[in-house]
Scaffold this motif. Structure first.
Motif, PDB file in Angstrom:
ATOM      1  N   LYS A 100       0.881  -1.257   0.145  1.00 19.94           N
ATOM      2  CA  LYS A 100       0.022  -0.010   0.049  1.00 19.94           C
ATOM      3  C   LYS A 100       0.913   1.264   0.127  1.00 19.94           C
ATOM      4  O   LYS A 100       0.361   2.313  -0.739  1.00 19.94           O
ATOM      5  N   ILE A 101       1.937   1.386   0.795  1.00 19.65           N
ATOM      6  CA  ILE A 101       2.696   2.542   0.710  1.00 19.65           C
ATOM      7  C   ILE A 101       3.330   2.588  -0.458  1.00 19.65           C
ATOM      8  O   ILE A 101       3.445   3.967  -0.896  1.00 19.65           O
ATOM      9  N   LEU A 102       3.875   1.812  -1.007  1.00 20.82           N
ATOM     10  CA  LEU A 102       4.664   1.991  -2.529  1.00 20.82           C
ATOM     11  C   LEU A 102       3.347   2.452  -3.305  1.00 20.82           C
ATOM     12  O   LEU A 102       3.882   3.186  -4.302  1.00 20.82           O
ATOM     13  N   LEU A 103       2.407   1.833  -3.329  1.00 20.49           N
ATOM     14  CA  LEU A 103       1.249   2.352  -4.375  1.00 20.49           C
ATOM     15  C   LEU A 103       0.897   3.811  -4.048  1.00 20.49           C
ATOM     16  O   LEU A 103       0.715   4.709  -5.085  1.00 20.49           O
ATOM     17  N   LEU A 104       0.896   4.206  -2.619  1.00 18.59           N
ATOM     18  CA  LEU A 104       0.759   5.779  -2.540  1.00 18.59           C
ATOM     19  C   LEU A 104       1.882   6.466  -2.951  1.00 18.59           C
ATOM     20  O   LEU A 104       1.722   7.737  -3.504  1.00 18.59           O
ATOM     21  N   ARG A 105       3.198   6.037  -3.051  1.00 18.61           N
ATOM     22  CA  ARG A 105       4.193   6.669  -3.738  1.00 18.61           C
ATOM     23  C   ARG A 105       3.845   6.962  -5.370  1.00 18.61           C
ATOM     24  O   ARG A 105       4.272   7.913  -5.684  1.00 18.61           O
TER      25      ARG A 105
END
Length: 288
Positions: A100-105
């Motif tokens: 999820k965090i990399l998707l937000l990036r």
């Protein structure tokens, strides 16, 4: 150096050429050469194959497609992805876990920071940063974090936060948690145990791995994120910088160690344009 830049600007790799022009060389997007490079990229087989991933209507294909488009330097203005973004958000659930965090990036890079869900999720995400600058693993099925360092969160997960923070800073968004995040990498010599600098926290993350995902990130990505955030000039980063520099060949090009590609990036063991571009970008940001 000029020969390396010319190599990155070769027409055979329009995605590398465009990213080099707009981020490394800071060419304005209204420049005629940049417009031509963008047009060539959008008409390329590379972008066609990536856009075809969305037609599969599968969550992980959507996620990798968004990452690839962000890597190319494209935004929602350049490619028709708004409907796919809404689909990704609708399908978002706990099964995304640490991805999820990399998707937000990638959503920030693609121009979606002002989207309500994105901004809210970023706020929630950074609220979980601990005082030591790390984050716990989001996979609740794991009993331990990958890093296995006493009292520390997951190094892999923390590095995805580092890349998200870097993208936020690039658009002028600076959060108070960035300071503790930077301090963590400085205190751990970027990627090593503080009490044993010869021992990597995660061995595979001190090589040049590309393209990256939420569990496999090369050293060039960690250095890039730290450089954007202004922390890579600290002397504690020298060991990691020297290690990355050891990947350079006699022409000044950097070698790809490992890859599990979801788009074409080049052959393992050979000079790689993406690795080289990220090293040069890191050098650029360290001079700012």
């Amino acid at each position: 150096m000029n020969n390396v830049i010319y190599w990155l600007l070769e027409v055979e790799n329009p995605e590398v050429k465009y990213r080099t022009m707009i981020e490394l060389l800071d060419f304005p997007k209204d420049d005629s050469e940049v417009k031509k490079a963008l047009d060539d990229l959008l008409k390329s087989e590379t972008v066609r194959l990536i856009m075809d991933k969305f037609k599969l209507n599968k969550k992980w294909e959507d996620v990798t497609a968004l990452c690839a488009l962000a890597e190319f330097g494209l935004t929602r203005v350049d490619v028709p992805i708004d409907d796919y973004i809404e689909r990704v958000i609708r399908n978002m659930n706990r099964s995304m876990k640490c991805a999820k965090i990399l998707l937000l990036r990638n959503l920030v890079s693609l121009g979606y920071y002002e989207q309500t869900w994105v901004k809210e999720e970023i706020s929630i995400a950074f609220s979980t940063i601990r005082e030591d600058g790390t984050c716990r693993c989001l996979d609740k099925t794991k009993k331990t974090n990958d890093s296995k360092l006493p009292g520390m969160g997951c190094y892999r997960q923390t590095t995805t936060y580092l890349l998200l923070a870097a993208e936020l800073k690039k658009i002028g968004v600076i959060l108070p948690q960035f300071k503790s995040l930077i301090n963590f990498y400085i205190s751990h010599y970027v990627a090593f145990h503080p009490d044993n600098q010869e021992k990597a926290i995660i061995e595979e993350m001190v090589g040049t791995y590309y393209p990256f995902d939420h569990v496999k990130l090369g050293l060039q990505m960690t250095i890039y994120g730290l450089s954007v955030l202004g922390g890579a000039n600290h002397s504690n980063c020298n060991k990691a910088l020297e290690l990355l520099d050891s990947k350079k060949d006699y022409d000044g090009k950097y070698i790809l160690d490992k890859s599990f590609p979801y788009f074409e990036v080049g052959k393992i063991g050979e000079p790689n344009k993406w690795i080289t571009l990220y090293v040069l970008l890191s050098e650029k940001y360290r001079k700012v």
